[in-house]
Design a protein around this motif. Structure first.
Motif, short mmCIF file in Angstrom:
data_model
loop_
_atom_site.label_atom_id
_atom_site.label_comp_id
_atom_site.label_asym_id
_atom_site.label_seq_id
_atom_site.Cartn_x
_atom_site.Cartn_y
_atom_site.Cartn_z
N THR A 263 1.03 -1.30 -0.03
CA THR A 263 -0.10 0.13 0.08
C THR A 263 0.91 1.33 -0.03
O THR A 263 0.51 2.22 -0.80
N GLY A 264 1.87 1.25 0.74
CA GLY A 264 2.68 2.39 0.83
C GLY A 264 3.62 2.68 -0.29
O GLY A 264 3.90 3.67 -0.73
N THR A 265 4.17 1.60 -0.79
CA THR A 265 4.91 1.39 -1.82
C THR A 265 4.21 2.19 -3.06
O THR A 265 4.66 2.90 -3.95
N LEU A 266 2.92 1.43 -3.25
CA LEU A 266 2.12 1.96 -4.43
C LEU A 266 1.83 3.47 -4.40
O LEU A 266 1.61 4.19 -5.36
N HIS A 267 1.51 3.99 -3.01
CA HIS A 267 1.15 5.29 -2.80
C HIS A 267 2.55 6.24 -3.39
O HIS A 267 2.14 7.14 -4.00
N ARG A 268 3.68 5.68 -2.96
CA ARG A 268 4.82 6.39 -3.42
C ARG A 268 4.87 6.52 -4.99
O ARG A 268 5.45 7.66 -5.73
N THR A 270 2.53 6.13 -7.46
CA THR A 270 1.95 6.78 -8.02
C THR A 270 1.62 8.07 -7.96
O THR A 270 1.36 9.25 -8.72
N GLY A 271 1.99 8.38 -6.56
CA GLY A 271 2.50 10.17 -6.40
C GLY A 271 3.56 10.42 -7.12
O GLY A 271 3.51 11.46 -7.66
#
Length: 324
Positions: A263-268, A270-271
């Motif tokens: 979840t955190g890695t995907l957020h970074r 996509t941001g």
């Protein structure tokens, strides 16, 4: 899935001369569940099933099927009345019709299912008058399944049940197996198809070298539910691996990111992509599949199957020392 288990196996052992096919196998199958035995060729799956079905004598250990010892000849008739078998290769009279074949086998049981109902359940409606020798491979396998369920068994043994099925027939067979489970039938299944195990099994056990090496649900086997995830996408045009905000493996234009916190890695990721005004084409997030876990547990498959029913003195010996 309450009450006494349908199958109990403890420290089960079987050797063919110097070949130790089953080496202390143990598991339980609850009533009303679908339990899958997985393993490479030569792992001991068929030997284990043949012991439970009463076709082979064990050397040591405990085996109980519906509260009966399958090695006790005095219990053989009762056991046959209460179990169904779908083996890899069933001898069927080629000149009988489909209806004649199912009707004949129904006569072996005190309270069989309706013949027409069974023919419909396995998808052979309209084929009732065809002789067995004229059926396709997939249709013959459906007939095998019909013979396994016509006695309305409490416990059904399925050995590679959908071999030769096309995708539609396979899903129809899966639906039938689930319906049997939902009406109280216990199912003990062997399969080489991880898709089949994922679709059907409530629990699975993996055999390798004659031993159980893992047991659990298809979703948590071998820590699959907590294993790291893989994030994949195409490297955006004009970007290099060093430009990415997380550590990644880049092969050609394909990016793979391995992470324990998807979840955190995907957020970074996509941001970062939004800030650059680019797209992460082909973005997928995957945890290890059941097949990935299975291959990690069993290693390279270098053994070969012994056909069911092979006499012990001619059983195939493998380099691992197991016979199926």
């Amino acid at each position: 899935m309450s009450g006494e288990p349908a199958v109990v196996v403890a420290d089960l052992r079987k050797s063919y001369g110097p070949v130790r096919a089953v080496r202390g196998v143990g598991f339980r199958v609850a009533r009303g569940e679908i339990f899958a035995l997985l393993g490479p060729n030569g792992a001991g799956k068929s030997t284990t099933l043949e012991i439970l079905e009463g076709f082979r004598a064990r050397d040591a250990g405990r085996a109980e099927v519906l509260g009966l010892d399958p090695g006790d000849r005095g219990a053989a008739r009762e056991l046959r009345e209460r179990i169904g078998l779908v083996l890899q290769d069933i001898a069927v009279e080629p000149y009988l019709t489909v209806r004649e074949t199912v009707t004949r086998d129904a006569g072996y049981y005190r309270a069989p299912r309706d013949v027409d109902e069974v023919i419909g359940l396995v998808g052979l409606t309209g084929q009732e008058r065809r002789k067995v020798r004229t059926l396709s491979g997939g249709q013959k396998r459906r007939l095998d399944l019909a013979l396994g369920v016509v006695g309305d068994p409490e416990l059904l043994f399925l050995d590679e049940p959908t071999t030769g099925f096309d995708p539609n027939a396979r899903r129809g067979a899966w639906r039938l197996v689930r319906e049997l489970r939902d009406t109280g039938t216990t199912v003990l299944l062997t399969t080489h198809s991880m898709q089949e195990a994922q679709a059907l099994a409530d629990r699975v056990a993996v055999l390798a070298g004659g031993r159980i090496v893992a047991e659990g649900t298809p979703d948590d086997l071998g820590g699959r539910d907590t294993a790291g995830a893989r994030i994949r996408f195409a490297l955006p045009p004009g970007c290099a691996a060093a430009d990415l905000p997380v550590a990644a493996e880049v092969r050609g234009a394909q990016v793979t990111v391995r992470t324990a916190e998807p979840t955190g890695t995907l957020h970074r990721l996509t941001g970062w992509a939004l800030q650059r005004g680019t797209a992460l084409v082909g973005l997928t997030v995957e945890r290890p599949t059941l097949e990935d876990v299975y291959l990690d547990l069993t290693g390279p498959d270098t053994a070969h199957d012994t056909p069911r029913g092979t006499p012990p003195d001619t059983a195939h010996e493998t380099a691992e020392g197991g016979a199926r």
